[in-house]
Design a protein around this motif. Sequence first.
Motif, mmCIF file in Angstrom:
data_model
loop_
_atom_site.group_PDB
_atom_site.id
_atom_site.type_symbol
_atom_site.label_atom_id
_atom_site.label_comp_id
_atom_site.label_asym_id
_atom_site.label_seq_id
_atom_site.Cartn_x
_atom_site.Cartn_y
_atom_site.Cartn_z
ATOM 1 N N ALA A 208 0.905 -1.404 -0.028
ATOM 2 C CA ALA A 208 -0.071 -0.091 -0.002
ATOM 3 C C ALA A 208 0.823 1.296 0.034
ATOM 4 C CB ALA A 208 -1.125 -0.058 1.324
ATOM 5 N N THR A 209 2.006 1.219 0.828
ATOM 6 C CA THR A 209 2.764 2.512 1.061
ATOM 7 C C THR A 209 4.007 2.346 0.246
ATOM 8 O OG1 THR A 209 3.950 1.487 2.843
ATOM 9 C CG2 THR A 209 1.801 2.529 3.435
ATOM 10 N N GLY A 210 4.276 1.271 -0.237
ATOM 11 C CA GLY A 210 5.910 1.259 -1.010
ATOM 12 C C GLY A 210 6.890 1.274 -0.254
ATOM 13 N N LYS A 211 6.739 1.264 1.323
ATOM 14 C CA LYS A 211 7.866 1.500 2.147
ATOM 15 C C LYS A 211 8.318 0.149 2.494
ATOM 16 C CE LYS A 211 6.209 5.854 4.023
ATOM 17 N NZ LYS A 211 6.012 6.653 5.016
ATOM 18 N N SER A 212 9.829 0.023 3.075
ATOM 19 C CA SER A 212 10.246 -1.273 3.420
ATOM 20 C C SER A 212 9.553 -1.574 4.737
ATOM 21 C CB SER A 212 11.647 -0.927 3.582
ATOM 22 O OG SER A 212 12.361 -1.985 4.579
ATOM 23 N N LYS A 213 9.372 -3.067 4.721
ATOM 24 C CA LYS A 213 8.791 -3.568 6.319
ATOM 25 C C LYS A 213 10.083 -3.961 7.237
ATOM 26 C CE LYS A 213 4.647 -5.853 4.646
ATOM 27 N NZ LYS A 213 3.714 -6.856 4.681
ATOM 28 N N GLY A 214 11.302 -3.507 6.811
ATOM 29 C CA GLY A 214 12.275 -3.940 7.708
ATOM 30 C C GLY A 214 12.984 -5.035 7.618
ATOM 31 N N TYR A 215 12.616 -5.877 6.473
ATOM 32 C CA TYR A 215 13.330 -7.210 6.218
ATOM 33 C C TYR A 215 13.554 -7.503 5.002
ATOM 34 C CZ TYR A 215 8.674 -9.504 6.018
ATOM 35 O OH TYR A 215 7.479 -9.768 5.552
ATOM 36 N N GLY A 216 14.088 -8.504 4.631
ATOM 37 C CA GLY A 216 14.296 -8.806 3.152
ATOM 38 C C GLY A 216 14.962 -10.161 3.051
ATOM 39 N N PHE A 217 15.306 -10.620 1.724
ATOM 40 C CA PHE A 217 15.856 -12.239 1.643
ATOM 41 C C PHE A 217 16.663 -12.135 0.627
ATOM 42 C CE2 PHE A 217 11.459 -12.575 3.001
ATOM 43 C CZ PHE A 217 11.526 -13.483 4.136
ATOM 44 N N VAL A 218 17.871 -13.015 0.826
ATOM 45 C CA VAL A 218 18.952 -13.098 -0.249
ATOM 46 C C VAL A 218 19.028 -14.712 -0.546
ATOM 47 C CG1 VAL A 218 21.159 -12.464 -0.911
ATOM 48 C CG2 VAL A 218 20.165 -10.899 0.665
ATOM 49 N N SER A 219 19.116 -14.954 -1.685
ATOM 50 C CA SER A 219 19.182 -16.372 -2.063
ATOM 51 C C SER A 219 20.521 -16.423 -2.889
ATOM 52 C CB SER A 219 17.996 -16.683 -2.919
ATOM 53 O OG SER A 219 16.931 -16.399 -2.599
ATOM 54 N N PHE A 220 21.221 -17.586 -2.339
ATOM 55 C CA PHE A 220 22.691 -18.019 -2.806
ATOM 56 C C PHE A 220 22.436 -19.319 -3.708
ATOM 57 C CE2 PHE A 220 23.970 -15.067 0.317
ATOM 58 C CZ PHE A 220 24.665 -14.304 -0.092
ATOM 59 N N PHE A 221 23.120 -19.517 -4.840
ATOM 60 C CA PHE A 221 23.318 -20.637 -5.430
ATOM 61 C C PHE A 221 24.031 -21.774 -4.704
ATOM 62 C CE2 PHE A 221 22.880 -17.871 -9.017
ATOM 63 C CZ PHE A 221 21.860 -18.606 -9.705
ATOM 64 N N ASN A 222 25.041 -21.278 -3.757
ATOM 65 C CA ASN A 222 25.818 -22.291 -3.092
ATOM 66 C C ASN A 222 25.676 -22.295 -1.690
ATOM 67 O OD1 ASN A 222 28.257 -22.865 -1.600
ATOM 68 N ND2 ASN A 222 28.939 -23.595 -3.562
#
Length: 273
Positions: A131-145
């Motif tokens: 709705a706001t386009g603002k960050s929720k304060g967390y994220g994810f990073v995916s690695f192949f290895n």
Amino acid sequence: MDDDQPKTLYVGNLSRDVTEALILELFGQIGPCKSCKMIVDTAGHDPYCFVEFYEHRHATATIAAMNGRKILGKEVKVNWATTPTSQKKDTSSHFHVFVGDLSPEITTDDIRAAFAPFGKISDCRVVKDMATGKSKGYGFVSFFNKWDAENAIQQMGGQWLGGRQIRTNWATRKPAPKNSNESNSKQLSFDEVVNQSSPSNCTVYCGGVTTGLTEQTMRQTFSPFGQIMEIRVFPDKGYSFVSNGGMVESGQGVNGTVLTNQAGMSTAGFHTH
């Protein structure tokens, strides 16, 4: 294939007088619309809606034609409901790192740059409020290895990114080996996952729920263990996060619980606050 292309648009900054019927009438002049869902915020913010088209080309044309146009006196914002990609990536067998306590100004590019030194990244994103386009304060990073992901978790936990010290952990249980077709493939035990967790844990990861995963189900399951602060549900991925004051005891109490007539749910605790 058009089936792989996004067809749903976010339409924001709407006047409170705008109705679903009006949006369908206006947007339908560009191409046939499948549905329109209006969201009214009880906190007093402007309403917004999601419009789904039958064809990607009509959705694309609508962004070009309607973004910035005035509807009932207000300049509306029209964009993709989800970020489109030229090709959907299957990262289900990759190794996913949860990144928490992010500063509001941190972007996907920022965490990609911070984690890139540890190895090849297959996917990366900061989760935003739609709705706001603002960050929720967390994220994810995916690695192949797997080793790159483990190294990133160990090295980046507690590091400063922007104005805060970030927290890192496994986002989901590590996948079983690709060459194993056995149903009893080696998986991490509850104790093994908890041993990787912070002793001040207040968030429980719940996985292995293939159908019927809802916020209500999680609330009913975990409410006996204490007050629930927050629930984040990802039905399409079969997991959720439940934050409370009971630390890992709540996870241990429901680990292996059968929900909605399916296999036992797996849980693990870690700190995200």
